[in-house]
Design a protein around this motif. Sequence first.
Motif, PDB file in Angstrom:
ATOM      1  N   GLN A  59       0.859  -1.182   0.000  1.00  0.00           N
ATOM      2  CA  GLN A  59       0.000   0.000   0.000  1.00  0.00           C
ATOM      3  C   GLN A  59       0.897   1.234   0.000  1.00  0.00           C
ATOM      4  OE1 GLN A  59      -3.140  -0.012   2.914  1.00  0.00           O
ATOM      5  NE2 GLN A  59      -3.993  -1.927   2.137  1.00  0.00           N
ATOM      6  N   PRO A  68      -5.474  -4.284  -1.285  1.00  0.00           N
ATOM      7  CA  PRO A  68      -6.250  -4.431  -0.051  1.00  0.00           C
ATOM      8  C   PRO A  68      -5.778  -5.632   0.767  1.00  0.00           C
ATOM      9  CG  PRO A  68      -7.699  -4.128  -1.952  1.00  0.00           C
ATOM     10  CD  PRO A  68      -6.332  -4.382  -2.489  1.00  0.00           C
ATOM     11  N   ASN A  69      -5.683  -5.462   2.060  1.00  0.00           N
ATOM     12  CA  ASN A  69      -5.257  -6.559   2.912  1.00  0.00           C
ATOM     13  C   ASN A  69      -6.256  -7.708   2.931  1.00  0.00           C
ATOM     14  OD1 ASN A  69      -2.696  -5.522   3.877  1.00  0.00           O
ATOM     15  ND2 ASN A  69      -3.892  -3.987   4.974  1.00  0.00           N
ATOM     16  N   ASP A  70      -7.525  -7.401   2.768  1.00  0.00           N
ATOM     17  CA  ASP A  70      -8.524  -8.470   2.696  1.00  0.00           C
ATOM     18  C   ASP A  70      -8.279  -9.350   1.474  1.00  0.00           C
ATOM     19  OD1 ASP A  70     -10.955  -7.779   4.780  1.00  0.00           O
ATOM     20  OD2 ASP A  70      -9.912  -5.982   4.081  1.00  0.00           O
ATOM     21  N   MET A  87       0.375  -8.210   5.992  1.00  0.00           N
ATOM     22  CA  MET A  87      -0.399  -7.032   5.625  1.00  0.00           C
ATOM     23  C   MET A  87       0.547  -5.937   5.135  1.00  0.00           C
ATOM     24  SD  MET A  87      -1.051  -5.713   9.529  1.00  0.00           S
ATOM     25  CE  MET A  87      -1.032  -7.382  10.174  1.00  0.00           C
ATOM     26  N   VAL A  89       0.580  -1.519   5.200  1.00  0.00           N
ATOM     27  CA  VAL A  89      -0.104  -0.263   5.530  1.00  0.00           C
ATOM     28  C   VAL A  89       0.747   0.892   5.029  1.00  0.00           C
ATOM     29  CG1 VAL A  89      -1.334  -1.149   7.552  1.00  0.00           C
ATOM     30  CG2 VAL A  89       0.947  -0.169   7.844  1.00  0.00           C
ATOM     31  N   ARG A  93      -1.279   7.256   6.064  1.00  0.00           N
ATOM     32  CA  ARG A  93      -2.731   7.212   6.293  1.00  0.00           C
ATOM     33  C   ARG A  93      -3.019   7.268   7.793  1.00  0.00           C
ATOM     34  NH1 ARG A  93      -6.026   5.108   1.980  1.00  0.00           N
ATOM     35  NH2 ARG A  93      -7.439   4.309   3.572  1.00  0.00           N
ATOM     36  N   ASP A  95      -5.273   5.927   9.529  1.00  0.00           N
ATOM     37  CA  ASP A  95      -5.782   4.708  10.144  1.00  0.00           C
ATOM     38  C   ASP A  95      -4.792   3.551  10.098  1.00  0.00           C
ATOM     39  OD1 ASP A  95      -5.817   4.351   7.402  1.00  0.00           O
ATOM     40  OD2 ASP A  95      -7.796   3.391   7.355  1.00  0.00           O
ATOM     41  N   ASP A  98      -4.785   1.283  13.258  1.00  0.00           N
ATOM     42  CA  ASP A  98      -6.058   0.569  13.344  1.00  0.00           C
ATOM     43  C   ASP A  98      -6.102  -0.579  12.342  1.00  0.00           C
ATOM     44  OD1 ASP A  98      -6.958   2.273  15.318  1.00  0.00           O
ATOM     45  OD2 ASP A  98      -8.101   3.551  13.949  1.00  0.00           O
ATOM     46  N   GLU A  99      -5.560  -0.340  11.140  1.00  0.00           N
ATOM     47  CA  GLU A  99      -5.542  -1.383  10.110  1.00  0.00           C
ATOM     48  C   GLU A  99      -4.630  -2.531  10.517  1.00  0.00           C
ATOM     49  OE1 GLU A  99      -6.300  -3.132   6.184  1.00  0.00           O
ATOM     50  OE2 GLU A  99      -7.369  -2.072   7.775  1.00  0.00           O
ATOM     51  N   ARG A 102      -6.560  -4.584  13.024  1.00  0.00           N
ATOM     52  CA  ARG A 102      -7.642  -5.328  12.373  1.00  0.00           C
ATOM     53  C   ARG A 102      -7.105  -6.530  11.605  1.00  0.00           C
ATOM     54  NH1 ARG A 102     -10.404  -5.991   7.498  1.00  0.00           N
ATOM     55  NH2 ARG A 102      -8.777  -4.871   6.351  1.00  0.00           N
ATOM     56  N   CYS A 103      -6.049  -6.305  10.830  1.00  0.00           N
ATOM     57  CA  CYS A 103      -5.498  -7.389  10.013  1.00  0.00           C
ATOM     58  C   CYS A 103      -4.909  -8.503  10.863  1.00  0.00           C
ATOM     59  CB  CYS A 103      -4.428  -6.839   9.065  1.00  0.00           C
ATOM     60  SG  CYS A 103      -5.077  -5.750   7.796  1.00  0.00           S
TER      61      CYS A 103
END
Length: 299
Positions: A59, A68-70, A87, A89, A93, A95, A98-99, A102-103
């Motif tokens: 990213q 996208p990490n998803d 992941m 990031v 950014r 976030d 937070d990302e 989440r990941c």
Amino acid sequence: MITDVHTHFWIPDHQRSPWTDGLGRVSTRLAADSIDRVTVESYWRQVAPAERTIVFGLQAQASGIMVPNDAVAAFVREVGGQTVGFMSVDPTRHDAVDEIERCHADLGLCGIKLGPIYQGTSPLNPLTMRVFSAAERLGLPVMIHQGAIFANAGRLVDANPLLLDDVAIAFPELRMVIAHMGHPWVHETAIVMRRNPNVYADTSAIANRPTVLATALSAAKEYGVLKKVLFGSDSPMVSAESAAAALTRIVSRMQHIAHTPITEEELHAIMHRPSFELLGIPDPAEPELVPSARRGTQP
């Protein structure tokens, strides 16, 4: 067991200029096959004979790539076997942390891929340092591109691996892998590795620059950190098979002309390094059919 610590996932929807322009130049130079899209089938072909792999996206808004990490997590589930996902990031950014959380918690991604120069920033920028802090707190290793790039984002002065010494001092428990031996600053990479016990480097991509790789290996041996050099390919730009063959050729040539050559035993150790264990990555499950598929058998 061969572990490839440096493989990529992306599709055309994740990429735009200037990334696509630079990737096109790499494709022409390396004569890679269809590197703009990674599928499960092409991935199996590209990573053979490696049995364990790390795959990630990137990213980097400044360079025109946002994977996208998803999508990475979904790809890892499709590939199966002993492949794990990192992941990515973009530290710029808001976030980013937070990302990461989440990941790690929801997607099962077990490391972080960064490329500060691709992301138009420095590893010492406070925004990037908060990413390192989160990685150390969560026990996530970081694969970091700290060296030359094919795009025009960022500043080369911010890409020198020497900057990672400050990162390692600030976060001593953080495991980092310097991609591509930090080329062209391979001596700087070696001394950062020597000074910091949790800093490693990989051989990805630079097998196509034989003088650089030979110098990097000799420097790592002279500084006593050859045991921290991990095998990586840079798939899909460079397959694991071609990276391993080039590494073997270069080591063979070094044995005739280098002041500090690499022995066959040392080459074997690089190729079969227990990289997952060194980076604190849990041993993934291994479905029965995936290894045979990677050897060329249809699943």
